[in-house]
Design a protein around this motif. Structure first.
Motif, mmCIF file in Angstrom:
data_model
loop_
_atom_site.group_PDB
_atom_site.id
_atom_site.type_symbol
_atom_site.label_atom_id
_atom_site.label_comp_id
_atom_site.label_asym_id
_atom_site.label_seq_id
_atom_site.Cartn_x
_atom_site.Cartn_y
_atom_site.Cartn_z
ATOM 1 N N ASP A 60 27.114 10.818 -28.604
ATOM 2 C CA ASP A 60 25.827 11.150 -29.406
ATOM 3 C C ASP A 60 24.842 9.897 -29.364
ATOM 4 O O ASP A 60 25.403 8.833 -29.785
ATOM 5 N N TYR A 61 23.624 9.904 -28.707
ATOM 6 C CA TYR A 61 22.791 8.903 -28.847
ATOM 7 C C TYR A 61 21.984 9.348 -29.473
ATOM 8 O O TYR A 61 20.672 9.981 -29.442
ATOM 9 N N ASP A 62 21.633 8.910 -30.970
ATOM 10 C CA ASP A 62 20.598 9.354 -31.746
ATOM 11 C C ASP A 62 20.482 10.674 -32.013
ATOM 12 O O ASP A 62 19.244 11.244 -32.001
ATOM 13 N N GLY A 63 21.605 11.401 -32.184
ATOM 14 C CA GLY A 63 21.264 12.865 -32.091
ATOM 15 C C GLY A 63 20.976 13.699 -30.900
ATOM 16 O O GLY A 63 20.738 14.885 -31.019
ATOM 17 N N HIS A 64 21.193 12.965 -29.865
ATOM 18 C CA HIS A 64 20.801 13.951 -28.505
ATOM 19 C C HIS A 64 22.173 13.244 -27.777
ATOM 20 O O HIS A 64 22.624 12.169 -27.871
ATOM 21 N N HIS A 65 22.315 14.064 -26.495
ATOM 22 C CA HIS A 65 23.146 13.537 -25.451
ATOM 23 C C HIS A 65 22.566 13.436 -24.164
ATOM 24 O O HIS A 65 21.179 13.936 -24.110
ATOM 25 N N ASN A 147 28.743 19.342 -26.482
ATOM 26 C CA ASN A 147 27.517 19.161 -26.987
ATOM 27 C C ASN A 147 27.376 19.477 -28.483
ATOM 28 O O ASN A 147 27.484 20.780 -29.086
ATOM 29 N N SER A 148 27.307 18.676 -29.388
ATOM 30 C CA SER A 148 27.296 18.794 -30.697
ATOM 31 C C SER A 148 25.925 19.509 -31.133
ATOM 32 O O SER A 148 26.176 20.287 -32.017
ATOM 33 N N ASP A 149 24.949 19.814 -30.391
ATOM 34 C CA ASP A 149 23.810 20.370 -30.871
ATOM 35 C C ASP A 149 23.942 21.861 -30.170
ATOM 36 O O ASP A 149 22.989 22.752 -30.164
ATOM 37 N N VAL A 152 22.412 24.397 -32.594
ATOM 38 C CA VAL A 152 21.010 24.358 -32.761
ATOM 39 C C VAL A 152 20.181 24.984 -31.595
ATOM 40 O O VAL A 152 19.148 25.593 -31.656
#
Length: 193
Positions: A60-65, A147-149, A152
């Protein structure tokens, strides 16, 4: 006759010499100090070597991949352990269409840890970490969404589909009742004249 004995002895001594040379490493390790790893107790301090392939992760790079949903990892996976779901989204600022990752599934139970997926990734968005404890009672727990999001993104897509469906329903309703919209227009045009 004497030459036969010397030839035999030469071969015998050469064989013993090569045998001792081969056993040299064994004797050195036999007398070296032994180190035993107390595995369950030293779980917090245990350090694996750098190239260890434990579990596939998507950092995770600042809330994004970084994944662009290109599908190279899925295509090159020899065991079909990776499944990607993507969608085509129109960028609101540029108006260009591009792929967007919806769901990145990884099945650890069928992975053979060959690192091909990591090596072919053009954006370096996936890598292996140091986790190695994969003993489970149910194989379905080895199926991971990387993917963590994911939730969302899937909620955003569901909202977009819902808005598109509502707009289409409004258009169909307007097409089905054209007389109700034209009567007020015609009356307002006659009053203006």
């Amino acid at each position: 006759m004497n030459s036969k004995k010397t030839g035999f002895l030469r071969i015998l001594f050469a064989a013993i010499k090569t045998l001792l040379k081969g056993l040299k490493v064994t004797f050195i390790e036999f007398f070296a100090k032994k180190t035993t790893s107390e595995y369950p107790e030293n779980r917090e301090t245990l350090v694996m070597f750098d190239r260890f392939t434990g579990t596939l992760i998507m950092p995770d790079y600042d809330g994004h991949h970084r994944c662009t949903a290109c599908g190279l990892c899925e295509i090159n996976c020899p065991n079909n352990s990776i499944h990607i779901q993507d969608t085509v989204v129109t960028d609101e600022t540029t108006g260009k269409k591009k792929k967007k990752l919806v769901k990145y599934e990884f099945d650890l139970s069928s992975c053979m840890f060959c690192r091909i997926c990591v090596n072919v990734c053009p954006t370096d968005c996936i890598e292996f970490d140091q986790r190695f404890e994969h003993a489970v009672f149910n194989r379905s727990t080895l199926m991971e969404i990387l993917n963590s999001d994911y939730k969302v993104v899937s909620e955003e897509l569901a909202l977009r589909e819902l808005k598109a469906a509502e707009e289409k329903a409004a258009e169909l309703k307007a097409e089905a009742n054209p007389t109700t919209e034209t009567k007020p227009k015609a009356e307002s045009e006659q009053k203006a004249e």
